[in-house]
Scaffold this motif. Sequence first.
Motif, short mmCIF file in Angstrom:
data_model
loop_
_atom_site.label_atom_id
_atom_site.label_comp_id
_atom_site.label_asym_id
_atom_site.label_seq_id
_atom_site.Cartn_x
_atom_site.Cartn_y
_atom_site.Cartn_z
N VAL A 1 0.87 -1.17 0.00
CA VAL A 1 0.00 0.00 0.00
C VAL A 1 0.91 1.22 0.00
O VAL A 1 1.83 1.32 0.83
CB VAL A 1 -0.93 0.03 1.23
N GLU A 2 0.66 2.13 -0.93
CA GLU A 2 1.44 3.36 -1.00
C GLU A 2 0.66 4.46 -0.29
O GLU A 2 -0.48 4.75 -0.62
CB GLU A 2 1.70 3.75 -2.45
N MET A 3 1.30 5.08 0.71
CA MET A 3 0.64 6.09 1.54
C MET A 3 1.46 7.36 1.62
O MET A 3 2.64 7.40 1.24
CB MET A 3 0.44 5.53 2.96
N GLU A 4 0.82 8.36 2.16
CA GLU A 4 1.49 9.63 2.46
C GLU A 4 2.56 9.39 3.52
O GLU A 4 2.32 8.72 4.52
CB GLU A 4 0.45 10.63 2.96
N PHE A 5 3.75 9.90 3.30
CA PHE A 5 4.82 9.77 4.28
C PHE A 5 4.85 11.01 5.17
O PHE A 5 4.87 12.14 4.68
CB PHE A 5 6.19 9.59 3.61
N ILE A 6 4.79 10.78 6.49
CA ILE A 6 4.78 11.89 7.46
C ILE A 6 6.15 12.00 8.11
O ILE A 6 6.62 11.07 8.77
CB ILE A 6 3.71 11.65 8.55
N GLU A 7 6.77 13.13 7.89
CA GLU A 7 8.06 13.40 8.54
C GLU A 7 7.76 13.97 9.93
O GLU A 7 7.24 15.07 10.07
CB GLU A 7 8.86 14.42 7.73
N GLY A 8 8.05 13.21 10.95
CA GLY A 8 7.75 13.65 12.31
C GLY A 8 7.93 12.53 13.31
O GLY A 8 8.69 11.58 13.07
N ARG A 9 7.20 12.61 14.42
CA ARG A 9 7.30 11.61 15.48
C ARG A 9 5.90 11.15 15.87
O ARG A 9 4.93 11.89 15.72
CB ARG A 9 7.99 12.22 16.71
N SER A 10 5.84 9.94 16.37
CA SER A 10 4.55 9.42 16.82
C SER A 10 4.18 10.05 18.16
O SER A 10 5.04 10.51 18.92
CB SER A 10 4.60 7.90 16.96
N LEU A 11 2.90 10.02 18.46
CA LEU A 11 2.42 10.62 19.70
C LEU A 11 3.00 9.92 20.92
O LEU A 11 3.27 10.57 21.94
CB LEU A 11 0.88 10.58 19.74
N ASP A 12 3.20 8.60 20.84
CA ASP A 12 3.74 7.91 22.01
C ASP A 12 5.15 8.37 22.34
O ASP A 12 5.57 8.33 23.50
CB ASP A 12 3.67 6.39 21.85
N ALA A 13 5.92 8.83 21.32
CA ALA A 13 7.25 9.37 21.59
C ALA A 13 7.16 10.66 22.39
O ALA A 13 7.97 10.90 23.30
CB ALA A 13 7.99 9.61 20.28
N TYR A 14 6.18 11.51 22.07
CA TYR A 14 5.98 12.74 22.84
C TYR A 14 5.54 12.43 24.26
O TYR A 14 5.96 13.10 25.22
CB TYR A 14 4.94 13.63 22.15
#
Length: 667
Positions: free
Chosen positions: A179-192
């Motif tokens: 599946v080709e999806m939008e790539f999000i440059e960032g961090r997951s909420l659990d990391a915050y």
Amino acid sequence: MIFLLSALLLAFTLILWRNQSSQKTFIISVFAIIGAFIIFGVNHTGPILYLAGYTLVLVLLAFIVQLFWESNRLTPGQWNFNREAKEYLRKNVNFADPLLFPGYHEVKHVGSGGMANVYRAFRDSDGQVVALKIPVGRYGKDEDYLRRFHREAEVVGYLDHNNIVKTFKHGVIGVKHYVEMEFIEGRSLDAYIESKELNVGTAIEITKLLISALNHIHGAGVIHRDIKPSNIMIKEGGFVGEPSRVNSDAVKLMDFGIAGGKDVTSRGFDGQRGGTPIYMSPEQARGLEIDHRSDIYSLGLVLYEMLTNQTAFGGISEVTGHQQGFQVPPSPRQVNYCISGILDHLVMRMIAKDPNERPALREIQDTLLRDDVQDVLRADLTSQLVLIVSSHQGVVRILDSQGEPYKTLGDIGVGPRSFTTTPMSVSVDSNGNYFLAVPGDRLGSDRHHMIHKLAPDGTLLDAFGVYGMSSGELLQPVATAVIPDDSVLVLDSETHLVQRFSHDGEHLSSFGGRGTGNGLFNNPRDLCVGPDGSVYVLDYGNRQIQEFTVDGIYETRWAFFVDSEQDRTRLLDGLTVDKSGNLYVSDVMGGRVRLISPEGKVVRSYPIESVDGDPKDTLIDLGVDVNGILYAVRRGGHLIRKLGRDSKLLDSIEVYSPVMNMIVNAQ
């Protein structure tokens, strides 16, 4: 006509053969061509032969079309190799290598899940960076899972919202489904959450954006079923100026791998419960039918975690499933005192066990938009409600006189700030130290200390009262009380003794014993101490309250007769003493609490009505604050009644967990 029909049938055959359909398709097509020759290639001497050939062609052609449909149902319209795939095939490239993916370059592994891996890649056609989700292990070969994998991609592909990760396309290249999806440059909420970078304002703003995403999802008839911090991405640069300001497109909800329709079973692939145990709703954990309210429960747990930096539930899957179904965690404000009562109550409603009690997304959004949603009222601690609750987290809970959470102490577990089992009683000395009776599990230890002394912050200061029958030893401590000189009284229901210890655990004296005479007990259940040091013991089996001096000398007793014949006494199930020396006694048969003045007169009665859900045949804990307000709760119940001086009910305080003991510490 015969040549045209034959060519058409052969084309169907080649398509099915290339898509790895059954080889018997070829045989079926051959028979269909024979049927065509019967119709068009021979002279018909009778209608029966013509009809037989015509029927054979139609039946076999329909069967071939059905096979063609089934082969394409897995990945509609996307089974064909692209030009790059064909080029790689000619070069004998190993398609099992995940980093070699035709049509993409600079493929890099960025994440893993139980059923799929995620890779970052650049599209050859336009250079756009995308995310590729590829099933791993046995899931990459299981037709049932792959059919679900592509179906979910098809469903999510129709969702278009700023706060939902976009799905561009899906298909198969070689042996790799993707599946080709939008790539999000960032961090997951659990990391915050793990790094404790979020404040209350940020948590509220993130939740608002998630609500917007869920409104869009539910409106499309989709249930996410796996809402958790690791499935929520925060774009790089998503916080503007200060952490509580969040860009409108900064929050992205992803991983719809188990999404379903509005009313679906909670069983996922292979009959397993879809979702992550510590974020599942009770109905999902039990494998029942779920709807959009299950997502609201999971969102409530995510908000809980953002506000407190800890999960509401934890442990192995089996334990977590039990917790989701039967236990209520401490409210967020009992963990983080900077949370307002409005926000605290909202979260607890979102994680209600009954789906019908959960607020709708619109109501949640309206509450979060209130101007006073973050306003924290200063706690009134002139009187504290000190509770022991049946919960794995926050066993000892301190509330102010309005029932607002102030702090919690101790969990069930192993560690310096934990209890091996739920304590049975609590009392407080003049320095704010807590004394708890903790019978515990005595197996394997003959020196278990059953009285724990905790500092105001929950640190264990001392422990005494080992298991045994000698002087200073205990069998079953059920109640504690602190007298004015800060020495501690412990009531033992097995030995029928009240033992007195100094504030540092030295045994001083004891009184009582088993019997029916003055100064003796039959099934003693509770005790309290008056402002002058007088000791009152609930002699449950003898249906009376006995009063003693601070040194254990019998003074008098209190009992109430059933009728004028005075041959039967009423059963009593609770007691307390206020700062003025008034004695409060709960009369089970009368359904009321009687106030007895220091002169021995009954001056007032408080009606105590039963509450749905309250257990039967348990004691009722009583306490009085500095303003003369009476608090009453049935042990095992979760609702504290608050009664005024006029005996009328002022309020009810919801604790959300079964209360095992309550005292009111009036300063």
